[in-house]
Design an enzyme around this catalytic site. Structure first.
Site: not given
Length: 478
Positions: A305, A335, A274, A252
């Site tokens: 990530g 996270t 994205k 990512d």
């Protein structure tokens, strides 16, 4: 002055002449290292140490008695090492070597050297070189000492064991990927432990038995890996293992270059990130890439990530893989809410302030419209909004309308757990204005709740949190 980045290279100097300018202790150490690799040292100096003198008398080295002369380079010299305590002599040797496009190392002089001699850990044929580029040799020496205590002689014996069977292994596993996996399996097995215990015959028997087996049919797989948020040091050991076993890495946009550099060097890396404003890869295309490479027998790492199962669409990807019969596993990551809060000095739960934590995606307006704002407006809970920079005015308005007090503190963490981390603090009343005033850009995480007030005196990483600016006299929320 910043030193040039050096290209790591091991040189074969066996039966090749190397000119060492100098006859003192430093020159002696350099010469001894050259003799160990089978080089043919030529020592140029007015006088020699006792050891150098003895080596010259026994024919192990050649002595050119005197001060450096350009004519010494007329011989078939492959490398020059200037190791005198006279700067003018070292300069002369370096200039002459440069003129003939020879590699030259001037001891303790980065500017005159075009090669550096690294600190080396030696275990038989296994050599690990560490270099600071000449800028801080003590750092390289310190790291060498650390490695010396971690890598015992059994690794050298293991290297020899593999080298002796190199041709057999190549013939048995002609495919490079299959061969690499064979080595990985053996390295993770009992060979090194047996060699450490001096049980050489048993180690050889184990390797021979492995070579006698029919090579397994390779089947591909996909591993969803959480890279953590920000600091590459938050990568887990299991994640690092997966990166070092991967054939293909689909990563990512927010995965840092530092994390990618930890992966196996010859793994193919494909960005599939994205972005709300830039180029994005469709989720369907990511599914196709995973399927294509896994069916080709490759080990695919889908690197995300943070954590794959926290707003990472990991569940969708596993459902796709399961439908198509592709083996998979998941390696969790730290996270963003956990990483950003920790690096900002914000305890997400606290006995006196918050008994629950809510993770919320604020990626788009449709996400915000589906939220239960009345529940989010309840006190004594911490809210963490992901991907919410564009939606901050809406978040402020909807929470206030739902009854959350305007004095509720917040922390807006930009580039959390990274060197450029910025923490902005204020109250719900000033949220949108603060973000606009400080030009906050993604990636940024909003944490809202009483616990965020603790950042003012618990922060430990990066710069001090920035307080909200004074709001304008009128600031309608839009």
């Amino acid at each position: 002055m910043t030193a040039n980045v050096l290209f790591p290279l091991f040189a074969n100097l066996h039966d090749r002449a190397v000119l060492v300018v100098g006859g003192g202790k430093v020159a002696e150490r350099k010469t001894e290292a050259l003799l160990k690799v089978g080089a043919l040292p030529i020592i140029g100096a007015p006088s020699l140490t006792a050891s150098l003198q003895r080596w010259a008398e026994t024919g192990r080295i050649t002595w050119r008695q005197g001060t450096f002369e350009n004519s010494w380079l007329q011989e078939d010299i492959w490398l020059v090492i200037a190791a005198t305590d006279q700067p003018e002599v070292n300069h002369a040797a370096a200039r002459a070597a440069h003129a003939q496009r020879l590699f030259v190392n001037v001891v303790d002089d980065i500017a005159l050297s075009n090669v550096q001699v690294p600190a080396v850990v030696e275990r038989g044929p296994l050599r690990i070189a560490i270099s600071s580029g000449g800028g801080a040799p003590m750092v390289a020496r310190y790291l060498r000492q650390q490695l010396e205590s971690l890598i015992d002689d059994s690794w050298g014996r293991l290297t020899t064991l593999f080298a002796q069977r190199r041709d057999t292994i190549r013939a048995r596993y002609p495919n490079i990927e299959a061969r690499r996996r064979f080595f990985e399996t053996q390295l993770a097995g009992p060979l090194q432990r047996l060699l450490r215990k001096q049980r050489h015959a048993e180690a050889e028997a184990v390797l021979e038995a492995a070579l006698a087996k029919t090579p397994p049919t390779e089947s591909g797989s996909v591993t969803l890996v959480g890279a953590g948020a920000g600091d590459a040091g938050l990568l887990t050991l299991n994640a690092l293992r997966a990166l070092n076993e991967a054939d293909i890495i689909l990563y990512d946009r927010l995965v840092s270059d530092t994390v990618l550099q930890m992966a196996r060097r010859d793994a193919e890396q494909i960005e599939v990130g994205k972005s709300a404003t830039g180029h994005s890869v469709r989720q369907e295309d990511i599914h196709t890439l995973m399927l294509q490479h896994a069916r080709a027998g490759q080990r695919v790492v889908r690197l995300k990530g943070g954590d794959p199962f926290v707003f990472g669409r990991g569940g969708e990807e596993l459902e796709f893989l399961r439908t198509h019969g592709i083996p998979y596993e998941v390696i969790p990551g730290i996270t963003a809410a956990l990483a950003c809060a920790a690096y900002a000095g914000i305890p997400l739960t606290h006995r006196d302030h918050a008994q629950s934590l809510c993770l919320i995606t604020a990626h788009c307006q449709s996400s915000l419209d589906t939220l239960n704002w009345a529940a989010l407006a309840q006190e004594r809970q911490t809210l963490a909004f992901y991907m919410g920079v564009a939606g901050l005015p809406t978040i402020q308005q909807r929470l206030c309308e739902a009854g959350r007090t305007e004095t509720t503190p917040f922390a807006l963490i930009e580039n959390g757990a990274r060197a450029q981390q910025r923490v902005l603090t204020g109250t719900l009343k000033t949220l949108a204005h603060t973000a606009q005033t400080y030009a906050v850009r993604p990636p940024a995480l909003l944490i809202l709740g009483e616990v965020t007030a603790l950042a003012e005196h618990l922060h430990w990483f990066g710069t001090t949190p920035l307080s909200a600016p004074c709001p304008p006299r009128t600031h309608p929320i839009s």
